[in-house]
Design a protein around this motif. Structure first.
Motif, short mmCIF file in Angstrom:
data_model
loop_
_atom_site.label_atom_id
_atom_site.label_comp_id
_atom_site.label_asym_id
_atom_site.label_seq_id
_atom_site.Cartn_x
_atom_site.Cartn_y
_atom_site.Cartn_z
N PHE A 15 9.49 -13.90 -3.66
CA PHE A 15 9.12 -12.70 -2.91
C PHE A 15 9.64 -12.81 -1.48
O PHE A 15 9.71 -13.90 -0.92
CB PHE A 15 7.59 -12.55 -2.86
N ASP A 16 9.98 -11.67 -0.90
CA ASP A 16 10.33 -11.60 0.51
C ASP A 16 9.08 -11.11 1.24
O ASP A 16 8.78 -9.92 1.25
CB ASP A 16 11.50 -10.64 0.73
N THR A 17 8.35 -12.04 1.84
CA THR A 17 7.08 -11.67 2.48
C THR A 17 7.29 -10.92 3.79
O THR A 17 6.33 -10.40 4.35
CB THR A 17 6.21 -12.93 2.72
N ALA A 18 8.54 -10.85 4.26
CA ALA A 18 8.84 -10.09 5.47
C ALA A 18 9.40 -8.71 5.16
O ALA A 18 9.75 -7.96 6.06
CB ALA A 18 9.82 -10.87 6.35
N ALA A 19 9.50 -8.35 3.88
CA ALA A 19 10.04 -7.03 3.50
C ALA A 19 9.11 -5.93 3.99
O ALA A 19 7.90 -6.10 4.06
CB ALA A 19 10.21 -6.95 1.99
N GLU A 20 9.71 -4.81 4.30
CA GLU A 20 8.93 -3.65 4.74
C GLU A 20 7.94 -3.27 3.64
O GLU A 20 8.32 -3.20 2.47
CB GLU A 20 9.85 -2.46 5.03
N PRO A 21 6.68 -3.02 3.98
CA PRO A 21 5.67 -2.72 2.96
C PRO A 21 6.02 -1.54 2.06
O PRO A 21 5.67 -1.52 0.90
CB PRO A 21 4.41 -2.42 3.77
N HIS A 22 6.73 -0.53 2.60
CA HIS A 22 7.07 0.66 1.81
C HIS A 22 8.32 0.47 0.95
O HIS A 22 8.65 1.33 0.15
CB HIS A 22 7.24 1.86 2.73
N SER A 23 9.04 -0.66 1.12
CA SER A 23 10.25 -0.88 0.34
C SER A 23 9.90 -1.43 -1.04
O SER A 23 8.79 -1.90 -1.28
CB SER A 23 11.18 -1.86 1.07
N ARG A 24 10.86 -1.40 -1.94
CA ARG A 24 10.64 -1.94 -3.28
C ARG A 24 10.22 -3.40 -3.23
O ARG A 24 9.37 -3.84 -3.98
CB ARG A 24 11.91 -1.78 -4.12
N HIS A 25 10.82 -4.16 -2.34
CA HIS A 25 10.52 -5.58 -2.28
C HIS A 25 9.35 -5.91 -1.37
O HIS A 25 9.08 -7.07 -1.10
CB HIS A 25 11.77 -6.37 -1.91
N GLY A 26 8.64 -4.87 -0.93
CA GLY A 26 7.39 -5.11 -0.23
C GLY A 26 6.36 -5.73 -1.16
O GLY A 26 5.48 -6.48 -0.74
N ALA A 27 6.48 -5.43 -2.45
CA ALA A 27 5.55 -5.98 -3.45
C ALA A 27 6.27 -6.64 -4.62
O ALA A 27 5.72 -7.54 -5.24
CB ALA A 27 4.65 -4.87 -3.98
N ASP A 28 7.50 -6.23 -4.91
CA ASP A 28 8.22 -6.74 -6.08
C ASP A 28 9.06 -7.97 -5.73
O ASP A 28 9.56 -8.09 -4.61
CB ASP A 28 9.15 -5.66 -6.65
N PRO A 29 9.27 -8.86 -6.70
CA PRO A 29 10.10 -10.04 -6.45
C PRO A 29 11.56 -9.68 -6.20
O PRO A 29 12.06 -8.68 -6.72
CB PRO A 29 9.99 -10.85 -7.74
N VAL A 30 12.25 -10.54 -5.45
CA VAL A 30 13.68 -10.38 -5.21
C VAL A 30 14.47 -11.26 -6.17
O VAL A 30 15.69 -11.16 -6.24
CB VAL A 30 14.06 -10.69 -3.75
N HIS A 31 13.76 -12.13 -6.91
CA HIS A 31 14.43 -13.06 -7.83
C HIS A 31 13.46 -13.43 -8.94
O HIS A 31 12.27 -13.62 -8.69
CB HIS A 31 14.83 -14.32 -7.05
N THR A 32 13.99 -13.51 -10.17
CA THR A 32 13.22 -14.01 -11.31
C THR A 32 14.00 -15.13 -11.96
O THR A 32 15.23 -15.16 -11.90
CB THR A 32 12.95 -12.91 -12.36
N TYR A 33 13.25 -16.03 -12.59
CA TYR A 33 13.88 -17.18 -13.24
C TYR A 33 12.90 -17.71 -14.27
O TYR A 33 11.76 -18.01 -13.93
CB TYR A 33 14.17 -18.26 -12.19
N GLY A 34 13.33 -17.83 -15.52
CA GLY A 34 12.46 -18.34 -16.56
C GLY A 34 13.14 -19.43 -17.36
O GLY A 34 14.36 -19.44 -17.52
N ALA A 35 12.35 -20.38 -17.84
CA ALA A 35 12.87 -21.45 -18.69
C ALA A 35 11.77 -21.90 -19.64
O ALA A 35 10.59 -21.80 -19.33
CB ALA A 35 13.35 -22.62 -17.84
N PHE A 36 12.20 -22.37 -20.81
CA PHE A 36 11.23 -22.81 -21.80
C PHE A 36 11.85 -23.88 -22.68
O PHE A 36 13.06 -23.96 -22.83
CB PHE A 36 10.72 -21.63 -22.64
N PRO A 37 11.00 -24.75 -23.27
CA PRO A 37 11.52 -25.80 -24.14
C PRO A 37 11.97 -25.25 -25.48
O PRO A 37 11.39 -24.29 -25.99
CB PRO A 37 10.33 -26.74 -24.30
#
Length: 166
Positions: free
Chosen positions: A67-89
């Motif tokens: 998350f970008d905790t400095a993103a403008e609150p009204h922007s998409r990244h005010g609450a949404d992640p800027v990066h996702t990453y998943g891994a599993f065995p």
């Protein structure tokens, strides 16, 4: 590509989907929503969420959201992640007598305005160190743009081609 005028303040949150909890359920939902947006896919319908939760727990997925905790609150990244990453065995048939335990990486996205900032490099380097420490002899990655990952030791194992015969 537009970049934010200010420097982002990035915060990584990593979860392990092994034991069900409301906190992890919510993180899984955010993860799959953000991954869908990153791949330009439609968001799942409300009735599909139980399938996403069940699958994520069944895979014992370890996933991260940045998350970008400095993103403008009204922007998409005010609450949404800027990066996702998943891994599993998992296991992969590598041609030997038995399948090889494998650290399977998937659902990697970086929002366009946050690319080329080292977010993926930091995440994949830490994750591959985790996989090595966990004893996985191999890591595999599903990627639509395979050339990006060559610098991390990955190379195409298969290609997908579509054609129509008349």
């Amino acid at each position: 590509m537009m970049r934010p005028e200010r420097e982002p303040k990035l915060e990584t949150r990593t979860y392990q989907a092994t034991e069900r909890s409301p906190e992890i359920d919510e993180a899984i939902k955010i993860f799959h929503q953000a991954t869908g947006i990153g791949f330009y896919e439609p968001l799942p319908e409300e009735k599909q969420w139980s399938n996403y939760l069940d699958l994520t727990y069944a895979q014992k997925m370890r996933f991260s959201l940045v998350f970008d905790t400095a993103a403008e609150p009204h922007s998409r990244h005010g609450a949404d992640p800027v990066h996702t990453y998943g891994a599993f065995p998992g296991l992969i048939n590598a041609g030997g007598k038995a399948p090889v335990p494998t650290h399977k990486i998937s659902a990697v996205t970086v929002a366009p305005s946050y690319r080329r900032r080292g977010i993926l490099s930091k995440q994949i380097t830490a994750d591959l160190a985790y996989a090595q420490q966990a004893g996985f002899p191999m890591a595999a990655l599903t990627a639509s743009e395979a050339t990006i990952y060559g610098r991390f030791g990955f190379e195409p194992a298969t290609y997908q081609t579509r054609f129509t015969l008349k």
